[in-house]
Design a protein around this motif. Structure first.
Motif, PDB file in Angstrom:
ATOM      1  N   SER A   1      87.974  47.957  38.551  1.00  0.00           N
ATOM      2  CA  SER A   1      88.699  46.517  38.791  1.00  0.00           C
ATOM      3  C   SER A   1      89.348  46.827  39.747  1.00  0.00           C
ATOM      4  O   SER A   1      89.857  46.152  40.493  1.00  0.00           O
ATOM      5  CB  SER A   1      89.074  46.378  37.399  1.00  0.00           C
ATOM      6  N   GLY A   2      89.969  48.514  39.617  1.00  0.00           N
ATOM      7  CA  GLY A   2      90.976  48.601  40.345  1.00  0.00           C
ATOM      8  C   GLY A   2      90.706  48.453  42.072  1.00  0.00           C
ATOM      9  O   GLY A   2      91.024  48.620  43.029  1.00  0.00           O
ATOM     10  N   ARG A   3      88.515  48.619  42.430  1.00  0.00           N
ATOM     11  CA  ARG A   3      88.932  48.992  43.914  1.00  0.00           C
ATOM     12  C   ARG A   3      88.664  47.106  43.981  1.00  0.00           C
ATOM     13  O   ARG A   3      89.449  47.122  44.984  1.00  0.00           O
ATOM     14  CB  ARG A   3      87.276  49.281  43.566  1.00  0.00           C
ATOM     15  N   GLU A   4      88.165  46.712  43.221  1.00  0.00           N
ATOM     16  CA  GLU A   4      88.283  45.398  44.039  1.00  0.00           C
ATOM     17  C   GLU A   4      89.356  44.711  43.677  1.00  0.00           C
ATOM     18  O   GLU A   4      89.806  43.829  45.045  1.00  0.00           O
ATOM     19  CB  GLU A   4      87.283  44.362  42.909  1.00  0.00           C
ATOM     20  N   LYS A   5      90.623  45.415  43.244  1.00  0.00           N
ATOM     21  CA  LYS A   5      91.879  44.550  43.631  1.00  0.00           C
ATOM     22  C   LYS A   5      92.855  45.270  44.821  1.00  0.00           C
ATOM     23  O   LYS A   5      93.154  44.550  45.491  1.00  0.00           O
ATOM     24  CB  LYS A   5      92.834  45.158  42.095  1.00  0.00           C
TER      25      LYS A   5
ATOM     26  N   PRO B   1     101.438  48.017  44.934  1.00  0.00           N
ATOM     27  CA  PRO B   1     101.489  48.041  43.557  1.00  0.00           C
ATOM     28  C   PRO B   1     100.548  46.408  43.277  1.00  0.00           C
ATOM     29  O   PRO B   1     100.740  45.855  41.918  1.00  0.00           O
ATOM     30  CB  PRO B   1     102.818  46.745  43.997  1.00  0.00           C
ATOM     31  N   VAL B   2      99.043  46.505  43.425  1.00  0.00           N
ATOM     32  CA  VAL B   2      98.419  45.126  42.937  1.00  0.00           C
ATOM     33  C   VAL B   2      97.266  45.772  42.445  1.00  0.00           C
ATOM     34  O   VAL B   2      96.978  44.768  41.213  1.00  0.00           O
ATOM     35  CB  VAL B   2      96.563  44.780  44.358  1.00  0.00           C
ATOM     36  N   VAL B   3      98.147  47.818  41.971  1.00  0.00           N
ATOM     37  CA  VAL B   3      96.399  48.196  41.208  1.00  0.00           C
ATOM     38  C   VAL B   3      97.707  49.287  40.005  1.00  0.00           C
ATOM     39  O   VAL B   3      98.778  49.468  40.792  1.00  0.00           O
ATOM     40  CB  VAL B   3      96.297  49.555  41.814  1.00  0.00           C
ATOM     41  N   SER B   4      97.453  48.958  39.265  1.00  0.00           N
ATOM     42  CA  SER B   4      97.904  49.887  38.118  1.00  0.00           C
ATOM     43  C   SER B   4      97.274  51.319  37.976  1.00  0.00           C
ATOM     44  O   SER B   4      96.240  51.746  38.507  1.00  0.00           O
ATOM     45  CB  SER B   4      97.805  48.511  36.400  1.00  0.00           C
ATOM     46  N   VAL B   5      98.584  51.995  37.208  1.00  0.00           N
ATOM     47  CA  VAL B   5      98.419  53.619  37.218  1.00  0.00           C
ATOM     48  C   VAL B   5      96.700  53.364  36.123  1.00  0.00           C
ATOM     49  O   VAL B   5      96.474  54.909  36.143  1.00  0.00           O
ATOM     50  CB  VAL B   5      99.555  53.977  36.215  1.00  0.00           C
ATOM     51  N   VAL B   6      96.644  52.657  35.017  1.00  0.00           N
ATOM     52  CA  VAL B   6      95.098  52.587  34.460  1.00  0.00           C
ATOM     53  C   VAL B   6      94.616  52.929  35.283  1.00  0.00           C
ATOM     54  O   VAL B   6      93.204  52.943  35.710  1.00  0.00           O
ATOM     55  CB  VAL B   6      95.438  51.598  33.177  1.00  0.00           C
ATOM     56  N   ASP B   7      94.692  51.139  36.557  1.00  0.00           N
ATOM     57  CA  ASP B   7      93.043  50.562  37.528  1.00  0.00           C
ATOM     58  C   ASP B   7      92.548  52.529  38.357  1.00  0.00           C
ATOM     59  O   ASP B   7      91.858  52.627  39.034  1.00  0.00           O
ATOM     60  CB  ASP B   7      93.614  50.143  38.558  1.00  0.00           C
TER      61      ASP B   7
ATOM     62  N   ALA C   1      99.273  46.923  32.832  1.00  0.00           N
ATOM     63  CA  ALA C   1     100.564  46.608  33.436  1.00  0.00           C
ATOM     64  C   ALA C   1     101.732  46.933  34.209  1.00  0.00           C
ATOM     65  O   ALA C   1     102.407  46.047  35.468  1.00  0.00           O
ATOM     66  CB  ALA C   1     101.160  44.926  32.547  1.00  0.00           C
ATOM     67  N   VAL C   2     101.635  48.107  34.420  1.00  0.00           N
ATOM     68  CA  VAL C   2     102.698  49.238  35.274  1.00  0.00           C
ATOM     69  C   VAL C   2     101.778  49.586  36.345  1.00  0.00           C
ATOM     70  O   VAL C   2     100.960  50.238  36.369  1.00  0.00           O
ATOM     71  CB  VAL C   2     102.793  50.918  34.862  1.00  0.00           C
ATOM     72  N   PRO C   3     102.445  48.952  37.210  1.00  0.00           N
ATOM     73  CA  PRO C   3     102.193  48.653  39.057  1.00  0.00           C
ATOM     74  C   PRO C   3     102.041  50.760  39.543  1.00  0.00           C
ATOM     75  O   PRO C   3     103.387  51.030  39.613  1.00  0.00           O
ATOM     76  CB  PRO C   3     102.966  48.185  39.996  1.00  0.00           C
ATOM     77  N   ASP C   4     101.439  50.116  40.860  1.00  0.00           N
ATOM     78  CA  ASP C   4     100.969  51.891  41.236  1.00  0.00           C
ATOM     79  C   ASP C   4     102.684  51.796  42.221  1.00  0.00           C
ATOM     80  O   ASP C   4     102.618  50.962  42.829  1.00  0.00           O
ATOM     81  CB  ASP C   4      99.356  52.688  41.922  1.00  0.00           C
TER      82      ASP C   4
END
Length: 188
Positions: free
Chosen positions: A119-123, A48-54, A41-44
């Motif tokens: 998931s990050g790529r799709e976001k 900001p649509v992707v997280s640091v985990v994404d 849930a921590v956004p880049d």
């Protein structure tokens, strides 16, 4: 590089008690899985649509006794958002009651866009940024241009307008079908 954070600076009295008591002592350790979920849930800060985990920036989480060690690999060594990301991760962990945190920067192996989750790529695509195409291989060094699909209409009839987009890690493209400009997250 290891950064130690002074846990005495965190004000735990105004936050809900989850894993610490009012003196900042760890009561129980959240599971590593729960911490991955928290960090997802921590956004880049730049996208900001992707997280640091994404993005694959968070490489590992481990408990070392009562201390949580978070291993991070910045997207590149000169990334201006690295310090902000470290602070956001620490704040999120402290807000969840994890008081004893150590961040460890691991520079090797170097971060690559291959680490961005599906998931990050799709976001990224839904946000209007074309995700990296293919793999971060040496093809780009040989002058092979990627076939970048427009995130708006899906057309592959696109052209690079500029090597750099809104940030150094993106290139600016234009779709010849819908005529919309868009950022492309370059393979690194």
């Amino acid at each position: 590089m290891i950064r130690e954070f002074d846990n005495a600076q965190a004000d735990h009295t105004s936050q809900p008690l989850i894993a610490t008591d009012r003196a900042g002592q760890q009561l129980e350790q959240p599971s590593i899985e729960a911490i991955w979920t928290l960090l997802d849930a921590v956004p880049d800060p730049e996208v900001p649509v992707v997280s640091v985990v994404d993005l694959g920036i968070v490489r590992d989480l481990q408990w070392d006794g009562r201390q949580l060690v978070v291993t991070l690999t910045p997207t590149y060594s000169g990334c201006p958002a690295t310090e902000f990301i470290e602070e956001a991760i620490t704040e999120a962990l402290h807000a969840a009651g994890i008081a004893n945190v150590r961040l460890h920067q691991q520079l090797a192996p170097a971060w690559t866009t291959d680490w961005i989750t599906e998931s990050g790529r799709e976001k990224l695509r839904q946000y209007g940024i074309a995700p990296p195409v293919g793999s971060a291989s040496k093809r780009s060094l040989l002058g092979e241009e990627p076939e970048v699909a427009c995130p708006q209409c899906g057309s592959h009839d696109t052209v690079q307008v500029s090597e750099f987009g809104s940030t150094a890690c993106k290139a600016l493209y234009r779709c010849n079908s819908c005529l919309e400009p868009f950022d492309y997250f370059k393979c690194i």
